[in-house]
Every structure is written in C-alpha cells, then in structure tokens.
Design an enzyme around this catalytic site. Structure first.
Site, short mmCIF file in Angstrom:
data_model
loop_
_atom_site.label_atom_id
_atom_site.label_comp_id
_atom_site.label_asym_id
_atom_site.label_seq_id
_atom_site.Cartn_x
_atom_site.Cartn_y
_atom_site.Cartn_z
N LYS A 171 0.86 -1.20 0.00
CA LYS A 171 0.00 0.00 0.00
C LYS A 171 0.89 1.23 0.00
CE LYS A 171 -1.74 3.06 2.80
NZ LYS A 171 -1.81 4.23 1.91
N GLY A 202 -4.94 3.16 -1.70
CA GLY A 202 -6.01 3.80 -0.95
C GLY A 202 -5.43 4.61 0.18
N VAL A 207 -7.55 1.34 3.20
CA VAL A 207 -6.70 0.17 2.90
C VAL A 207 -5.69 -0.11 4.02
CG1 VAL A 207 -4.91 -0.70 1.32
CG2 VAL A 207 -6.95 0.40 0.40
N GLY A 208 -5.08 0.96 4.56
CA GLY A 208 -4.02 0.77 5.57
C GLY A 208 -4.51 0.00 6.78
N GLU A 246 9.50 2.22 10.56
CA GLU A 246 10.53 3.21 10.20
C GLU A 246 9.84 4.56 10.30
OE1 GLU A 246 13.61 2.58 9.62
OE2 GLU A 246 13.55 0.42 9.41
N CYS A 280 13.49 11.70 6.42
CA CYS A 280 13.36 11.28 7.82
C CYS A 280 14.66 11.45 8.59
CB CYS A 280 12.90 9.83 7.87
SG CYS A 280 13.95 8.74 6.92
N GLU A 380 9.35 17.01 14.61
CA GLU A 380 9.78 16.84 13.21
C GLU A 380 9.00 17.83 12.35
OE1 GLU A 380 8.50 13.30 11.04
OE2 GLU A 380 10.60 13.04 10.44
P1 NAD Z 1 2.17 9.05 7.30
O1 NAD Z 1 2.42 8.47 8.62
O2 NAD Z 1 1.07 10.04 7.17
O3 NAD Z 1 1.80 7.89 6.25
C1 NAD Z 1 2.72 6.86 5.92
C2 NAD Z 1 1.95 5.68 5.33
O4 NAD Z 1 1.21 5.06 6.38
C3 NAD Z 1 0.93 6.08 4.26
O5 NAD Z 1 0.86 5.07 3.29
C4 NAD Z 1 -0.36 6.16 5.07
O6 NAD Z 1 -1.52 5.99 4.28
C5 NAD Z 1 -0.15 5.00 6.04
N1 NAD Z 1 -0.90 5.10 7.29
C6 NAD Z 1 -1.02 6.19 8.09
N2 NAD Z 1 -1.78 5.88 9.17
C7 NAD Z 1 -2.11 4.57 9.05
C8 NAD Z 1 -2.88 3.67 9.85
N3 NAD Z 1 -3.48 4.07 10.97
N4 NAD Z 1 -2.99 2.39 9.44
C9 NAD Z 1 -2.39 1.99 8.30
N5 NAD Z 1 -1.68 2.78 7.49
C10 NAD Z 1 -1.54 4.07 7.86
O7 NAD Z 1 3.56 9.63 6.82
P2 NAD Z 1 3.90 10.47 5.52
O8 NAD Z 1 3.38 11.86 5.73
O9 NAD Z 1 3.49 9.72 4.30
O10 NAD Z 1 5.50 10.46 5.56
C11 NAD Z 1 6.25 11.31 6.32
C12 NAD Z 1 6.73 10.62 7.58
O11 NAD Z 1 7.41 9.43 7.27
C13 NAD Z 1 7.70 11.47 8.36
O12 NAD Z 1 7.40 11.42 9.74
C14 NAD Z 1 9.04 10.80 8.10
O13 NAD Z 1 10.02 11.00 9.09
C15 NAD Z 1 8.64 9.38 8.01
N6 NAD Z 1 9.66 8.63 7.28
C16 NAD Z 1 10.44 7.75 7.96
C17 NAD Z 1 11.45 7.06 7.31
C18 NAD Z 1 12.32 6.08 8.01
O14 NAD Z 1 12.88 5.25 7.34
N7 NAD Z 1 12.44 6.13 9.31
C19 NAD Z 1 11.66 7.28 5.94
C20 NAD Z 1 10.86 8.20 5.30
C21 NAD Z 1 9.85 8.86 5.97
#
Ligand code: NAD
Length: 474
Positions: A171, A202, A207-208, A246, A280, A380
């Site tokens: 996803k 999605g 979907v998540g 991550e 990140c 962050e």
């Molecule tokens: P986000 O947490 O909003 O979403 C990430 C993914 O998780 C998306 O696909 C989203 O749809 C899904 N998601 C969110 N809540 C969910 C839930 N309750 N159940 C299932 N799926 C869910 O993050 P973002 O805005 O897409 O990305 C930015 C964040 O990602 C920043 O905090 C960044 O630091 C982090 N990040 C971490 C790493 C790492 O390797 N540590 C790498 C890149 C980005």
C-alpha cells in the site's frame, strides 16, 4: 497529462477494484491533478491478502537462486524505466530533477542488487546444543510506505520480503503512489508467480487499517510518521503481528570545537535541506559550540543563499516545492511558532518565496539560539528548516542530541576521529555519520526510541523477515 490508473494488481493480474472511489494525485510544483488512482476497500484488501497467503507455501520453498533470479529480472525491468520513475517522482514529490534520477530511482533499484548479493551469504541454520535452529520466512507482509522517497521505501521492503521467501501486499502513500504502479508492471514483466506481489492503493483508513488488522497478515512493515506508527502498533496488537516501523526523526548534527567548520556546515546544510527537508534522517538540529556560533551562522547563511527555488523539472533548480499544500501550511506554522517562542531568525521565514508565485514552496529557513525546550527543537518539521543550537562541551552536546523522543540518525564532526566516535556512541540513534561519511545501503537502517522498531537494509534488514524455529532431535 493526467495518469489514470483504475486497476489494482492482485493475484498476478490487473483487475478493477471493488472499492468504487478514486483519489486524486497532485503535482508538487503547482498543485495540478497529475493522476487518478483507485481508493480500494476492505474487500480488495481481503482479496490481495488471500492471494498472498495462497502464494506463500510455494514461494517460500522456491529455491533461493530462483527467487533471486526473478529479483534480477525485476531490477532490469525497473532499470529500463529509470527516467520515467525519476520524472514521476519529481512531479509528485517535488525532488529536483537534477538529483531525483540518482536519489529517487537509481539508488532504490540498487538496493535489490544488495539483497541479491547478501542473501546467499546468510546462514539460515545453526546448531545450539541439542537444537538445530532454523530461520523460516515469516509469511504475508503488508508493506506500507510514505511519500518522500516512495521507490526507495517500496523496493527496500519488497526486495527483502520477496528475496527471503515472504509474499507481499503493498500500500503506497496516497500522496505519491504512481511509481508503485510502475513497480507492479515491472513485477508482472519479470514473471513472478501470481500472488507474491499485490498492489492495493487507498488511504490509511480505506486500505491501511484493514491490512494492519487482517488476521492473515503476518507482518506489517511501515515507513511513516511516529503518529501513524503509534496507531498502527496499537491496531496490530489485536492479532499479535510482527511490526517493523521506520518512523520520524529530529536528528542532530554535532559539530565539535575542533571540527572543520566549513566542511561540517556545507554537508550539514545540504543534509538538512535535501528534498526540501522532507527526509526522515535530515539533520535538522545543528549543534555548535557557543564560541563558534557567530562563525557558523555566517557559513550557514552563505550556503542557504546558494539555493535556487523553482520548477523541480528545471535542471537549474536545487530546491523544489514541498509535496502538498498541507505540508506547506504545517511547515509555515512551525516557522511562525519558532518566532513566537523566541528563536532568532537567521535566514528565510514563513512568507511565500518571491521567486515562486505558486506551488508549495517554503523559503529555506534557519533559526539560531534554539534551546532544547522549543517546539522547533523537539518536533519533526519535515520542511526546509534548520535549528542551530549552541552547547557548552561534549557532555552538553550529547545531552542536547539525546533530548528528543526520536533517535533515527545524526552526524558528529571532529578532527579527532576517536573523539567523534566516542561522542557518536553516546548518541541514542540508529545511524550516525562521522565527518560526513556516505550512506551505506548495506548497513542496518532504523531508529532508537520513537523513531521506530526494527532495521531495514543489509543483512540485518533481511533478518527481520524470518521466524526462528528450534528443532530438538532426540
Ligand atoms: P504518514 O504516517 O502520514 O503515512 C505513511 C503511510 O502510512 C501512508 O501510506 C499512510 O496511508 C499509512 N498510514 C497512516 N496511518 C495509518 C494507519 N493508521 N494504518 C495503516 N496505514 C496508515 O507519513 P507520511 O506523511 O506519508 O510520511 C512522512 C513521515 O514518514 C515522516 O514522519 C518521516 O520522518 C517518516 N519517514 C520515515 C522514514 C524512516 O525510514 N524512518 C523514511 C521516510 C519517511
């Protein structure tokens, strides 16, 4: 041009989703609609997980060399699409085209080659007393990715999962999903058996979460925010599944008093502002001895003046827009908050940059005299904002570096490598570069504290995808 994707990839074929809704994908440079994708539903998730579950027994027992051969085909299929991938991600995310080929397309594909090279070296059996301890592939892995490095995260997860014999349901982030469709096409072309890779697009809700709570998903491997990680952890607890998280970071770049300041600032600023700060591991806190603060501020200002903001597809641009209006507003909110809390503005600010009338741009912004209690030192920001924080001595620097809930990455600079190493060992973070060393994609990557659970990449990343079994022979 608007890319219309109206099918999911499930059980080895493209098919119409059960969920009838659509999601719009916006370009970062001007907000225009650049794509339409399915907003699938829980029925689609059930179908994809069932396909992955059915495929698991055969895939997990397929000889390693055959699995790795298919991954090599995948690599070739993706390499043939490198320019398309780089351009797609530049349009979605805003990464300047001059770096996106390498950063967003070539490097991710290389991680597949690393897994292919490493896995044959991994011993899957050991003798411990009367036991033979074996590692077995975990099962069905849900791979959930963020938008900032979409291909890197996707290939990092599916490369390891497929190589170790797991099957996957992917996803991608709904904000930057288009490269995942290209990966599905490449998987199809590479000739993987039906069901080992499934793509369901999605939102977190549609979907998540259905994936996270699904009883037949054995592991959830997520890259995302710490906020999402908390929620996913709570949901996954219902079925006691394996988690790899991550998550976010607030990494410190510790410049000790004997460091080569010019080099430390040059690399530190570039690290913080890569991908407009949407990384990140970004070193968003620059820790500097009190006595060298003025000197560092001047050096930082000079580096920041070298950024040219503009259309990410223009090769002259070295800082693109942020990914979305939401992100732009959030980052500007952090900048205003820092001003309210008394941080001293050295460069940038919350206004729209003059040279960019439209688009989700934020000025590269630098604050100084930032103290550990300020929001800008704790949260962050995920935008081009650097906080310069003065310290007294090495112990004080370590205390400040460790003063957030995060522990993902960092840097330490000193002419004395042993001293830098001693400081690095006391920083509670997963990956620390000493004197600006390069990212090593074969070393484990991941976070301490609320930056995550588990490690990705290299041998240690591969080990996450196995269960351990002890066999006792009488
Ligand atoms: P986000 O947490 O909003 O979403 C990430 C993914 O998780 C998306 O696909 C989203 O749809 C899904 N998601 C969110 N809540 C969910 C839930 N309750 N159940 C299932 N799926 C869910 O993050 P973002 O805005 O897409 O990305 C930015 C964040 O990602 C920043 O905090 C960044 O630091 C982090 N990040 C971490 C790493 C790492 O390797 N540590 C790498 C890149 C980005």
């Amino acid at each position: 041009m608007v890319v219309v994707r109206d099918e999911l990839y499930v059980a080895g074929r493209w098919r119409r989703p059960h969920g009838q809704d659509e999601l719009l994908v916006h370009g970062a440079a001007n907000g225009a609609v650049i794509g339409i994708i399915p907003d699938a539903d829980a029925v689609d998730v059930d179908d994809a997980v069932e396909a992955a579950k059915q495929a698991f027994p055969a895939w997990s027992t397929t000889p390693l060399h055959e699995r790795l051969e298919l991954i090599r085909h995948l690599e070739e299929a993706l390499t043939a699409r490198i320019d398309e991938l780089a351009r797609t991600i530049t349009t979605e995310v805003g990464t300047p085209v001059r770096v996106s080929r390498l950063l967003q397309a070539e490097a991710p594909c290389r991680s597949l080659a690393h897994y292919r090279a490493l896995l044959p070296e991994l011993s899957l059996e050991e003798k411990i007393g009367s036991s033979v301890v074996v590692r077995e592939p975990l099962g069905v892995v849900a791979c959930i990715t963020a938008w900032n490095y979409p291909l890197q995260q996707l290939l990092g997860k599916i490369g390891a999962a497929l190589a170790t014999g797991c099957t996957t349901v992917v996803k991608p982030s709904e904000v930057a999903p288009l490269s995942a469709f290209t990966v599905a096409e490449a998987v199809d072309e590479a000739g993987f058996p039906a069901g080992v890779f499934n793509l369901v697009t999605g939102t977190a809700e549609s979907v998540g979460e259905p994936l996270v709570v699904h009883p037949d998903v054995d592991m959830v491997h997520v890259t995302g925010s710490t906020r999402a990680g908390r929620r996913i952890g709570a949901l996954a607890a219902g079925t006691i599944k394996r988690l790899a998280l991550e998550l976010g970071g607030k990494s410190a770049n510790v410049i000790l008093d004997d460091a080569d300041l010019a080099q430390a600032v040059k690399v530190g600023v570039a690290n913080c502002f890569t991908n407009s700060g949407q990384t990140c591991t970004a070193w968003t806190r620059m820790l500097v001895p009190h006595g060298r603060l003025a000197e560092v501020e001047e050096l930082v200002k000079a580096r920041v003046a070298g950024y040219r903001l503009g259309d990410p597809l223009d090769p002259a641009t070295n800082m693109g827009p942020l990914v979305s209006q939401r992100q732009q507003e959030a980052v500007r909110g952090f900048i205003r908050g820092a001003l309210d809390e008394g941080a001293r503005l050295v460069a940038g600010g919350p206004e729209q940059p003059e040279e960019t009338a439209a688009g989700y741009f934020v000025k590269p912004t630098v604050f100084s005299d930032v103290t550990p209690g300020m929001t800008i030192a704790q949260e962050e920001v995920f935008g081009p904002v650097l906080a310069i924080m003065p310290f007294d001595d090495d112990d004080d620097a370590i205390r400040i570096a460790n003063s957030t809930i995060y522990g993902l990455a960092g840097g330490v600079w000193s002419q004395d490598t042993e001293r830098a190493g001693r400081v690095a060992r006391r920083i509670r973070a997963g990956q620390i570069d000493i004197n600006g060393s390069f990212f090593n994609a074969q070393a484990p990557f991941g976070g301490f504290k609320q930056s995550g659970i588990g490690r990705e990449l290299g041998i240690h990343g591969l080990l996450e995808f196995y269960e351990l079994k002890s066999l006792q022979y009488a």
